[in-house]
Structures are given as C-alpha cells and as structure tokens.
Motif scaffolding. Structure first.
Motif, PDB file in Angstrom:
ATOM      1  N   SER A  46      88.641 -18.281 -42.511  1.00  0.00           N
ATOM      2  CA  SER A  46      87.832 -17.082 -42.655  1.00  0.00           C
ATOM      3  C   SER A  46      88.053 -16.155 -41.469  1.00  0.00           C
ATOM      4  O   SER A  46      88.722 -16.511 -40.499  1.00  0.00           O
ATOM      5  N   GLN A  47      87.471 -14.997 -41.556  1.00  0.00           N
ATOM      6  CA  GLN A  47      87.539 -14.019 -40.479  1.00  0.00           C
ATOM      7  C   GLN A  47      86.536 -14.404 -39.388  1.00  0.00           C
ATOM      8  O   GLN A  47      85.571 -15.129 -39.646  1.00  0.00           O
ATOM      9  N   PRO A  48      86.740 -13.902 -38.161  1.00  0.00           N
ATOM     10  CA  PRO A  48      85.797 -14.218 -37.083  1.00  0.00           C
ATOM     11  C   PRO A  48      84.394 -13.676 -37.388  1.00  0.00           C
ATOM     12  O   PRO A  48      84.243 -12.593 -37.933  1.00  0.00           O
ATOM     13  N   THR A  49      83.413 -14.461 -37.016  1.00  0.00           N
ATOM     14  CA  THR A  49      82.025 -14.028 -37.150  1.00  0.00           C
ATOM     15  C   THR A  49      81.555 -13.509 -35.789  1.00  0.00           C
ATOM     16  O   THR A  49      82.171 -13.800 -34.767  1.00  0.00           O
ATOM     17  N   PRO A  50      80.472 -12.772 -35.748  1.00  0.00           N
ATOM     18  CA  PRO A  50      79.982 -12.257 -34.465  1.00  0.00           C
ATOM     19  C   PRO A  50      79.535 -13.345 -33.485  1.00  0.00           C
ATOM     20  O   PRO A  50      79.398 -13.086 -32.305  1.00  0.00           O
ATOM     21  N   VAL A  52      81.172 -16.209 -32.716  1.00  0.00           N
ATOM     22  CA  VAL A  52      82.230 -16.971 -32.048  1.00  0.00           C
ATOM     23  C   VAL A  52      82.610 -16.309 -30.724  1.00  0.00           C
ATOM     24  O   VAL A  52      82.444 -15.108 -30.544  1.00  0.00           O
ATOM     25  N   GLN A  53      83.136 -17.120 -29.820  1.00  0.00           N
ATOM     26  CA  GLN A  53      83.603 -16.611 -28.539  1.00  0.00           C
ATOM     27  C   GLN A  53      84.799 -15.689 -28.756  1.00  0.00           C
ATOM     28  O   GLN A  53      85.517 -15.816 -29.753  1.00  0.00           O
ATOM     29  N   PRO A  54      85.055 -14.780 -27.827  1.00  0.00           N
ATOM     30  CA  PRO A  54      86.205 -13.874 -27.975  1.00  0.00           C
ATOM     31  C   PRO A  54      87.532 -14.613 -28.136  1.00  0.00           C
ATOM     32  O   PRO A  54      88.376 -14.223 -28.945  1.00  0.00           O
ATOM     33  N   GLU A  55      87.715 -15.698 -27.393  1.00  0.00           N
ATOM     34  CA  GLU A  55      88.951 -16.465 -27.490  1.00  0.00           C
ATOM     35  C   GLU A  55      89.081 -17.108 -28.867  1.00  0.00           C
ATOM     36  O   GLU A  55      90.170 -17.177 -29.427  1.00  0.00           O
ATOM     37  N   GLN A  56      87.971 -17.569 -29.414  1.00  0.00           N
ATOM     38  CA  GLN A  56      87.999 -18.158 -30.750  1.00  0.00           C
ATOM     39  C   GLN A  56      88.265 -17.095 -31.812  1.00  0.00           C
ATOM     40  O   GLN A  56      88.960 -17.362 -32.788  1.00  0.00           O
ATOM     41  N   ALA A  57      87.751 -15.896 -31.610  1.00  0.00           N
ATOM     42  CA  ALA A  57      88.026 -14.800 -32.547  1.00  0.00           C
ATOM     43  C   ALA A  57      89.513 -14.469 -32.554  1.00  0.00           C
ATOM     44  O   ALA A  57      90.100 -14.223 -33.614  1.00  0.00           O
ATOM     45  N   LEU A  90      85.980 -24.802 -33.512  1.00  0.00           N
ATOM     46  CA  LEU A  90      86.283 -24.113 -34.763  1.00  0.00           C
ATOM     47  C   LEU A  90      86.415 -25.094 -35.931  1.00  0.00           C
ATOM     48  O   LEU A  90      86.022 -24.784 -37.056  1.00  0.00           O
ATOM     49  N   LEU A  91      86.947 -26.271 -35.670  1.00  0.00           N
ATOM     50  CA  LEU A  91      87.030 -27.302 -36.710  1.00  0.00           C
ATOM     51  C   LEU A  91      85.637 -27.789 -37.104  1.00  0.00           C
ATOM     52  O   LEU A  91      85.363 -28.010 -38.290  1.00  0.00           O
ATOM     53  N   ALA A  92      84.761 -27.935 -36.124  1.00  0.00           N
ATOM     54  CA  ALA A  92      83.403 -28.410 -36.399  1.00  0.00           C
ATOM     55  C   ALA A  92      82.631 -27.413 -37.260  1.00  0.00           C
ATOM     56  O   ALA A  92      81.817 -27.814 -38.093  1.00  0.00           O
ATOM     57  N   THR A  93      82.883 -26.138 -37.072  1.00  0.00           N
ATOM     58  CA  THR A  93      82.203 -25.108 -37.872  1.00  0.00           C
ATOM     59  C   THR A  93      82.981 -24.756 -39.137  1.00  0.00           C
ATOM     60  O   THR A  93      82.595 -23.844 -39.858  1.00  0.00           O
TER      61      THR A  93
END
Length: 123
Positions: A46-50, A52-57, A90-93
């Motif tokens: 999916s696309q980044p959500t608000p 998530v951390q910037p690095e994860q986005a 990210l895997l956990a979510t």
C-alpha cells in the motif's frame, strides 16, 4: 505503466550519527527483528500512511516494484541493521511483503520445457 525512477539519496551527515540511527530504529538490542537477509525481496502492499516514519514512507515508495534489502539499504544510505528494523515494523503492520529470492537452479531446465511443449503440440 511508467517506470519508477530510483535515485540514491545524497549522504546526510546526520544519518551517520548513532543517536539518529537509534531514534529511527527505537530498538536497542534487535531481538524482535524479522529474519531478513541481504537478498530478501521486499514489495509494498500500500501507499504510505501519515503515521509511518519518513524513512518507512520512502521504503514504501521505493518498493512499489520488488527490491532486495541490500538495494533498499543502498538507496537510503542506511546500515543493514537499521533497514531491517524499519522493515520489521512495516511487516508487522502488513504494509509490505517479503520473500526469499527465486533461485535459478530450482527452475525447470529450458530444454525440458521445450520437450513438454513439443509433446503437447503433437497431441
């Protein structure tokens, strides 16, 4: 389908700071990290959500097409251990999927596939 343009980020002096890396990971001992290695393939679901951390986005945007953990680490200019920690979150979510790479030796031989194809055509 437009091609995804990937550029390596310029090295930020703040990223080599150990305190900054600790803030990114928030995981001092790494005991709960997923079993990822350098060749594990990662693709975003999916696309980044608000939240998530910037690095994860950035990881979610980069991984619209499958990338290895080593490539992600290189694009972000972050150590493998930090990237592994980010990917574990990210895997956990369930925002990404990971899988082992396909090993070429496990694929059927081309000559065998051609022989089957010719046999089916003769039927």
């Amino acid at each position: 389908m437009s091609s995804i343009r990937r550029e390596r980020r310029t090295v930020d002096p703040g990223l080599s700071d150990p305190e900054r890396l600790y803030v990114i990971t928030g995981d001092p001992d790494g005991s709960d990290r997923a079993a990822l290695d350098l060749v594990t393939m990662v693709v975003s679901k999916s696309q980044p959500t608000p939240t998530v951390q910037p690095e994860q986005a950035v990881i979610l945007r980069l991984c619209q097409a499958p990338l290895s953990v080593a490539e992600i680490s290189a694009y972000l200019s972050l150590p493998f251990s930090v990237v592994t920690s980010l990917l574990t979150d990210l895997l956990a979510t369930e925002l990404i999927e990971s899988r082992a790479p396909i090993i070429r030796a496990t694929l059927p031989d081309r000559s065998l596939l051609e022989a089957v194809m010719h046999g089916l055509q003769k039927l």
